[in-house]
Design a protein around this motif. Structure first.
Motif, mmCIF file in Angstrom:
data_model
loop_
_atom_site.group_PDB
_atom_site.id
_atom_site.type_symbol
_atom_site.label_atom_id
_atom_site.label_comp_id
_atom_site.label_asym_id
_atom_site.label_seq_id
_atom_site.Cartn_x
_atom_site.Cartn_y
_atom_site.Cartn_z
ATOM 1 N N PHE A 1 -3.555 -12.005 7.641
ATOM 2 C CA PHE A 1 -3.253 -11.160 8.790
ATOM 3 C C PHE A 1 -3.803 -9.776 8.512
ATOM 4 O O PHE A 1 -3.462 -9.168 7.516
ATOM 5 C CB PHE A 1 -1.754 -11.081 9.047
ATOM 6 C CG PHE A 1 -1.413 -10.329 10.305
ATOM 7 C CD1 PHE A 1 -0.904 -9.039 10.256
ATOM 8 C CD2 PHE A 1 -1.630 -10.916 11.546
ATOM 9 C CE1 PHE A 1 -0.618 -8.347 11.419
ATOM 10 C CE2 PHE A 1 -1.341 -10.228 12.722
ATOM 11 C CZ PHE A 1 -0.837 -8.940 12.644
ATOM 12 N N PRO A 2 -4.671 -9.249 9.374
ATOM 13 C CA PRO A 2 -5.376 -8.017 9.041
ATOM 14 C C PRO A 2 -4.550 -6.740 9.099
ATOM 15 O O PRO A 2 -4.821 -5.794 8.375
ATOM 16 C CB PRO A 2 -6.514 -7.969 10.077
ATOM 17 C CG PRO A 2 -6.015 -8.779 11.227
ATOM 18 C CD PRO A 2 -5.151 -9.843 10.639
ATOM 19 N N GLY A 3 -3.563 -6.682 9.978
ATOM 20 C CA GLY A 3 -2.856 -5.421 10.162
ATOM 21 C C GLY A 3 -1.728 -5.221 9.180
ATOM 22 O O GLY A 3 -1.174 -6.171 8.622
ATOM 23 N N TYR A 4 -1.400 -3.953 8.969
ATOM 24 C CA TYR A 4 -0.264 -3.627 8.113
ATOM 25 C C TYR A 4 0.978 -3.439 8.949
ATOM 26 O O TYR A 4 0.909 -3.115 10.117
ATOM 27 C CB TYR A 4 -0.412 -2.251 7.479
ATOM 28 C CG TYR A 4 -1.574 -1.896 6.666
ATOM 29 C CD1 TYR A 4 -1.775 -0.558 6.343
ATOM 30 C CD2 TYR A 4 -2.475 -2.820 6.184
ATOM 31 C CE1 TYR A 4 -2.828 -0.148 5.578
ATOM 32 C CE2 TYR A 4 -3.539 -2.413 5.424
ATOM 33 C CZ TYR A 4 -3.713 -1.088 5.127
ATOM 34 O OH TYR A 4 -4.764 -0.669 4.363
ATOM 35 N N PHE B 1 3.911 -0.653 8.561
ATOM 36 C CA PHE B 1 4.288 0.558 7.817
ATOM 37 C C PHE B 1 5.802 0.722 7.790
ATOM 38 O O PHE B 1 6.498 0.357 8.748
ATOM 39 C CB PHE B 1 3.699 1.801 8.488
ATOM 40 C CG PHE B 1 2.250 2.040 8.188
ATOM 41 C CD1 PHE B 1 1.267 1.401 8.921
ATOM 42 C CD2 PHE B 1 1.867 2.920 7.196
ATOM 43 C CE1 PHE B 1 -0.082 1.627 8.656
ATOM 44 C CE2 PHE B 1 0.528 3.159 6.922
ATOM 45 C CZ PHE B 1 -0.445 2.502 7.658
ATOM 46 N N GLY B 2 6.280 1.322 6.708
ATOM 47 C CA GLY B 2 7.658 1.779 6.662
ATOM 48 C C GLY B 2 7.786 3.080 7.433
ATOM 49 O O GLY B 2 6.790 3.628 7.941
ATOM 50 N N TYR C 1 -4.592 1.930 15.231
ATOM 51 C CA TYR C 1 -3.152 2.068 15.101
ATOM 52 C C TYR C 1 -2.683 3.151 16.053
ATOM 53 O O TYR C 1 -3.415 4.117 16.336
ATOM 54 C CB TYR C 1 -2.765 2.475 13.669
ATOM 55 C CG TYR C 1 -2.805 1.358 12.664
ATOM 56 C CD1 TYR C 1 -4.019 0.933 12.123
ATOM 57 C CD2 TYR C 1 -1.646 0.702 12.267
ATOM 58 C CE1 TYR C 1 -4.065 -0.107 11.209
ATOM 59 C CE2 TYR C 1 -1.690 -0.337 11.345
ATOM 60 C CZ TYR C 1 -2.896 -0.728 10.825
ATOM 61 O OH TYR C 1 -2.938 -1.761 9.918
ATOM 62 N N ARG D 1 1.357 -6.153 3.997
ATOM 63 C CA ARG D 1 0.758 -7.157 4.867
ATOM 64 C C ARG D 1 0.669 -8.466 4.097
ATOM 65 O O ARG D 1 0.775 -8.500 2.877
ATOM 66 C CB ARG D 1 -0.622 -6.747 5.372
ATOM 67 C CG ARG D 1 -1.750 -6.845 4.353
ATOM 68 C CD ARG D 1 -3.100 -6.580 5.014
ATOM 69 N NE ARG D 1 -4.210 -6.795 4.094
ATOM 70 C CZ ARG D 1 -4.867 -7.948 3.981
ATOM 71 N NH1 ARG D 1 -4.545 -8.978 4.727
ATOM 72 N NH2 ARG D 1 -5.865 -8.055 3.123
ATOM 73 N N PHE E 1 0.343 -1.189 14.261
ATOM 74 C CA PHE E 1 -0.928 -1.891 14.431
ATOM 75 C C PHE E 1 -1.165 -2.233 15.894
ATOM 76 O O PHE E 1 -0.292 -2.773 16.570
ATOM 77 C CB PHE E 1 -0.879 -3.163 13.580
ATOM 78 C CG PHE E 1 -2.033 -4.103 13.772
ATOM 79 C CD1 PHE E 1 -1.844 -5.329 14.398
ATOM 80 C CD2 PHE E 1 -3.290 -3.775 13.309
ATOM 81 C CE1 PHE E 1 -2.905 -6.209 14.556
ATOM 82 C CE2 PHE E 1 -4.354 -4.650 13.472
ATOM 83 C CZ PHE E 1 -4.161 -5.879 14.091
ATOM 84 N N TYR F 1 -3.048 0.423 -3.987
ATOM 85 C CA TYR F 1 -2.503 -0.789 -3.398
ATOM 86 C C TYR F 1 -2.367 -1.890 -4.440
ATOM 87 O O TYR F 1 -3.086 -1.914 -5.437
ATOM 88 C CB TYR F 1 -3.263 -1.226 -2.151
ATOM 89 C CG TYR F 1 -4.562 -1.982 -2.335
ATOM 90 C CD1 TYR F 1 -5.770 -1.316 -2.346
ATOM 91 C CD2 TYR F 1 -4.571 -3.376 -2.404
ATOM 92 C CE1 TYR F 1 -6.964 -2.007 -2.447
ATOM 93 C CE2 TYR F 1 -5.767 -4.073 -2.505
ATOM 94 C CZ TYR F 1 -6.972 -3.381 -2.522
ATOM 95 O OH TYR F 1 -8.154 -4.080 -2.617
ATOM 96 N N PHE G 1 0.844 -1.192 0.000
ATOM 97 C CA PHE G 1 0.000 0.000 0.000
ATOM 98 C C PHE G 1 0.882 1.246 0.000
ATOM 99 O O PHE G 1 1.909 1.277 0.672
ATOM 100 C CB PHE G 1 -0.875 0.037 1.267
ATOM 101 C CG PHE G 1 -1.711 -1.185 1.473
ATOM 102 C CD1 PHE G 1 -1.172 -2.314 2.074
ATOM 103 C CD2 PHE G 1 -3.042 -1.212 1.093
ATOM 104 C CE1 PHE G 1 -1.949 -3.460 2.278
ATOM 105 C CE2 PHE G 1 -3.825 -2.349 1.297
ATOM 106 C CZ PHE G 1 -3.267 -3.464 1.884
#
Lengths: 113, 112
Positions: free
Chosen positions: A99-102, A104-105, B35, A95, B45, A48, A33
């Protein structure tokens, strides 16, 4: 695992110049994303990918923005030509299916002057 | 359309409990996320709810009521390090594609 890696961390450029932001997702993650964050608008989804294929690019502001994912380990977001209103923090996230969560960088802070 | 509302700022005292509310409107609800984002850092998360009820994870709990379009994040035994923005996000499924829509976040200040 090194996490989602973005480069550069900071970018200052002049209006009209081309800007390329880079992202390496976590190995094995099949979704990637691109988000943009500003104080006024919060986090906005730009585009995405799933398995390197663009699924939804309806958030891309205009034709000046383009994104590619040539392989599972690399993606770019390009702005050409850049404008001052593009100044924001650009986040890449990835992700894996199931698994639902991302994750992030660290983001790229872009300033267009 | 799609809309997420959460308070802009909240202040609480170290050791206390705080509840951050989120209301949403979406046509294809497929999950709600919380988050945490510290200033100058990436969001991380915290939790995910897809069914009604409470999900507990240590000091943090998240609640969802799909019929009311409502969620809250509960933080117990507040610590100074909990000072951050808390983002509510909804996954919306329309025509087979998923959109993740974030609220603008609630800035929580924890005071000593």
């Amino acid at each position: 695992d090194a996490g989602v890696i973005q480069s550069p961390r900071h970018e200052v450029t002049e209006m009209g110049q081309e800007v390329t932001l880079r992202c390496k997702p976590i190995s094995g993650h099949d979704y990637l994303f691109w988000y943009r964050q500003t104080m006024m608008r919060g986090l906005e989804l730009l585009i995405y990918f799933n398995n390197n294929v663009p699924i939804d690019d309806s958030g891309m502001p205009e034709d000046r923005f383009s994104a590619k994912m040539p392989n599972a380990s690399f993606s770019t977001l390009k702005i050409q030509p850049s404008e001052p209103r593009d100044s924001a923090v650009y986040f890449c996230a990835s992700r894996e299916t199931g698994f639902p969560g991302y994750t992030f960088g660290s983001g790229t802070r872009l300033t267009v002057v | 359309g799609q809309n997420i509302d959460q308070p802009t700022e909240m202040t609480a005292t170290e050791g206390a409990i705080v509840q951050i509310n989120c209301t949403y409107q979406t046509s294809g609800f497929n999950g709600l996320f919380w988050y945490q984002q510290h200033a100058g850092e990436a969001p991380t998360f915290l939790s995910y709810n897809v069914l009604d009820g409470l999900e507990e994870k240590g000091r943090f709990s998240s609640f969802l009521s799909r019929s009311k379009g409502y969620s809250y994040l509960l933080l117990k035994e507040l610590q100074m390090k909990d000072s951050a923005s808390y983002l509510c996000a909804v996954r919306d499924e329309t025509s087979g594609t998923y959109k993740y829509i974030f609220g603008t976040g609630t800035r929580l200040k924890v005071l000593a």
